[in-house]
Motif scaffolding. Structure first.
Motif, short mmCIF file in Angstrom:
data_model
loop_
_atom_site.label_atom_id
_atom_site.label_comp_id
_atom_site.label_asym_id
_atom_site.label_seq_id
_atom_site.Cartn_x
_atom_site.Cartn_y
_atom_site.Cartn_z
N TYR A 284 0.84 -1.20 0.00
CA TYR A 284 0.00 0.00 0.00
C TYR A 284 0.88 1.26 0.00
O TYR A 284 0.67 2.18 -0.79
CB TYR A 284 -0.93 0.01 1.22
N GLN A 285 1.86 1.25 0.86
CA GLN A 285 2.75 2.43 0.97
C GLN A 285 3.45 2.72 -0.35
O GLN A 285 3.49 3.87 -0.82
CB GLN A 285 3.80 2.17 2.04
N THR A 286 4.01 1.68 -0.97
CA THR A 286 4.74 1.85 -2.23
C THR A 286 3.81 2.37 -3.32
O THR A 286 4.16 3.28 -4.08
CB THR A 286 5.33 0.48 -2.67
N LEU A 287 2.63 1.77 -3.38
CA LEU A 287 1.65 2.15 -4.40
C LEU A 287 1.19 3.59 -4.17
O LEU A 287 1.11 4.40 -5.10
CB LEU A 287 0.47 1.18 -4.33
N ASN A 288 0.90 3.89 -2.93
CA ASN A 288 0.39 5.22 -2.57
C ASN A 288 1.41 6.30 -2.93
O ASN A 288 1.06 7.36 -3.44
CB ASN A 288 0.06 5.24 -1.08
N GLU A 289 2.65 5.98 -2.68
CA GLU A 289 3.73 6.94 -2.95
C GLU A 289 3.86 7.22 -4.45
O GLU A 289 3.87 8.37 -4.89
CB GLU A 289 5.04 6.34 -2.42
N LEU A 290 3.90 6.12 -5.24
CA LEU A 290 4.11 6.29 -6.68
C LEU A 290 2.90 6.94 -7.35
O LEU A 290 3.04 7.86 -8.16
CB LEU A 290 4.41 4.93 -7.33
N LEU A 291 1.69 6.46 -7.01
CA LEU A 291 0.49 7.01 -7.64
C LEU A 291 0.27 8.46 -7.22
O LEU A 291 -0.24 9.28 -7.99
CB LEU A 291 -0.75 6.17 -7.30
N GLY A 292 0.71 8.77 -6.01
CA GLY A 292 0.58 10.13 -5.49
C GLY A 292 1.30 11.14 -6.37
O GLY A 292 0.84 12.28 -6.53
N GLU A 293 2.40 10.72 -6.97
CA GLU A 293 3.17 11.61 -7.84
C GLU A 293 2.34 12.08 -9.03
O GLU A 293 2.58 13.15 -9.59
CB GLU A 293 4.43 10.89 -8.37
N ASP A 294 1.35 11.24 -9.43
CA ASP A 294 0.48 11.61 -10.56
C ASP A 294 -0.90 12.04 -10.09
O ASP A 294 -1.86 12.00 -10.87
CB ASP A 294 0.35 10.41 -11.51
N ASP A 295 -1.01 12.39 -8.81
CA ASP A 295 -2.30 12.80 -8.23
C ASP A 295 -3.39 11.75 -8.39
O ASP A 295 -4.56 12.07 -8.61
CB ASP A 295 -2.79 14.13 -8.83
N ILE A 296 -3.00 10.49 -8.30
CA ILE A 296 -3.98 9.40 -8.31
C ILE A 296 -4.20 8.99 -6.84
O ILE A 296 -3.23 8.77 -6.11
CB ILE A 296 -3.47 8.19 -9.13
N THR A 297 -5.47 8.92 -6.46
CA THR A 297 -5.78 8.62 -5.07
C THR A 297 -6.19 7.16 -4.92
O THR A 297 -6.96 6.63 -5.72
CB THR A 297 -6.99 9.49 -4.59
N LEU A 298 -5.68 6.53 -3.87
CA LEU A 298 -6.10 5.17 -3.52
C LEU A 298 -7.28 5.26 -2.56
O LEU A 298 -7.21 5.97 -1.56
CB LEU A 298 -4.95 4.43 -2.84
N VAL A 299 -8.36 4.54 -2.89
CA VAL A 299 -9.57 4.61 -2.06
C VAL A 299 -9.87 3.21 -1.50
O VAL A 299 -10.06 2.26 -2.27
CB VAL A 299 -10.77 5.08 -2.91
N PRO A 300 -9.90 3.07 -0.18
CA PRO A 300 -10.20 1.75 0.41
C PRO A 300 -11.64 1.33 0.12
O PRO A 300 -12.56 2.14 0.25
CB PRO A 300 -9.99 1.96 1.91
N THR A 301 -11.84 0.09 -0.28
CA THR A 301 -13.20 -0.44 -0.49
C THR A 301 -13.35 -1.73 0.28
O THR A 301 -12.36 -2.35 0.69
CB THR A 301 -13.49 -0.73 -1.98
N GLU A 302 -14.60 -2.15 0.43
CA GLU A 302 -14.90 -3.33 1.21
C GLU A 302 -16.00 -4.13 0.52
O GLU A 302 -17.03 -3.56 0.15
CB GLU A 302 -15.39 -2.85 2.60
N ASP A 303 -15.75 -5.42 0.35
CA ASP A 303 -16.81 -6.35 -0.07
C ASP A 303 -17.50 -6.02 -1.40
O ASP A 303 -18.65 -6.39 -1.58
CB ASP A 303 -17.91 -6.44 1.02
N ILE A 304 -16.83 -5.34 -2.29
CA ILE A 304 -17.48 -5.03 -3.57
C ILE A 304 -17.72 -6.31 -4.36
O ILE A 304 -18.84 -6.60 -4.79
CB ILE A 304 -16.64 -4.02 -4.38
#
Ligand SMILES: [Mn+2]
Length: 359
Positions: free
Chosen positions: A106-126
């Protein structure tokens, strides 16, 4: 509407552009992938299966409607592959399965995507919501897994006797499942005897089965990714009065549990009726009396006094009350059950009368 299209509808509801799936059962359900080690991204402009060179040919063959992405081609960095998919498809809000992403990933992904202003959104049971009610093909797979388990236990009967170890018997049962078509065992087999049967999830070891023992066997086969779940309890030699009493109570409780499974019934309903039957032994009763079973061994709905869901036609659920008396032993009887519009169909059909094995 195919499964990926159903996911698109849920993305809108969750206000996300795409979802990144990491849970194996969800990945395989959505994509048709049949192995481990793949992830999925679903968005409006396409479906992507992210895997590595060991599995790309398989993915090309079985994941219809999915573009195969080999993350080894992104400097062997899956995060970069995900970033590339997001950038190429205009994904700004990427949902992820919050109960299935390791913190460091999560941390690695959040850091890299953050550079392009992409937000990670937690979801549950979709995806789990879509999996709650099984379709015809899924039900056929569950039925087949149950039939394999029935057959395997029947074949095991002559092997159940005093003098064999739990491990040896367990190995034979698993062998019988595999030679009858199981792709794998559905889960780690519980095959325990004697006073150990008071452990609801005891593990087989080198204990030798003896005269006077209860033998509890809780096992399942996997077929096309779908798991069966059944428990039967046997007795070696003539049962004591108390063994008979406890067994018959559990058998009655299981019957009452089955009678209270139907479309529209709440997940707490069977427990309420079962408690009336096992009253004398209520302190030794374990309230987790059932669970959905499909690609995962334990899925919604969970049946018991803590249940929150309502049973629906197309749910595949176990019914498995038990009485577990520490230091003495226990009995559980379990079937896998299909909920139908007009009743239930019991998918595991091995007999439930106490089988007394001449020691
Ligand atoms: Mn179970």
């Amino acid at each position: 509407m195919n499964r990926a299209e159903k996911v698109l509808k849920l993305l809108d509801k969750n206000n996300i552009d795409a979802i990144y799936l990491t849970k194996e059962s969800n990945v395989n359900y959505i994509s048709g992938f049949t192995d481990e080690a793949a992830n999925v991204i679903i968005c409006k402009s396409g479906n992507f299966i992210i895997t590595d060179g060991r599995f790309t040919e398989l993915a090309e063959n079985v994941c219809k409607g999915f573009e195969v992405v080999n993350w080894h081609l992104f400097d062997r960095n899956i995060t970069k592959a995900i970033q590339s998919i997001c950038l190429n498809n205009g994904i700004k809000k990427l949902g992820f399965e919050k109960s299935n992403l390791m913190f460091d990933k999560y941390q690695t992904l959040n850091e890299l995507l953050g550079e392009d202003d992409i937000t990670l959104v937690p979801t549950e049971d979709i995806i789990e919501t879509l999996r709650y009610v099984k379709d015809e093909i899924e039900i056929e797979n569950s039925k087949k897994a149950c039939a394999i388990a029935d057959k395997a236990l029947e074949l095991l009967l002559p092997d159940i006797k005093a003098g064999v170890s739990e491990r040896e018997l367990c190995a034979k049962l698993e062998y019988y499942m595999k030679i009858n078509g199981a792709q794998a065992i559905g889960f780690e087999t519980i095959l325990i005897s004697g006073t150990k049967t008071s452990l609801p999830h005891g593990k087989p070891d080198d204990k030798i089965i003896e005269k006077g023992d209860f033998v509890t066997i809780d096992f399942g086969a996997m077929y096309n990714g779908y798991i069966s779940d059944m428990t039967r309890t046997f007795v070696i030699g003539q049962p004591s009065e108390k063994q008979l009493e406890v067994y018959n109570l559990v058998k009655e409780a299981q019957l009452v549990g089955l009678e209270n499974m139907k479309a529209g019934a709440h997940a707490t309903a069977p427990d309420i009726e079962i408690r009336k039957i096992i009253k004398k032994y209520e302190e030794f009763y374990y309230p987790g009396i059932g669970h959905g079973v499909g690609r995962d061994l334990h899925e919604q709905p969970f049946l018991g006094n803590y249940g929150t869901k309502t049973m629906e036609a197309g749910c595949v659920i176990t019914m498995e009350p038990g009485i577990y008396i520490p230091g003495w032993g226990g009995v559980r009887i379990e079937d896998t059950v299909l909920i139908k519009e007009d009743g239930i169909e019991i998918l595991t059909n091995f007999p439930k009368d106490l089988i007394i094995i001449e020691g």
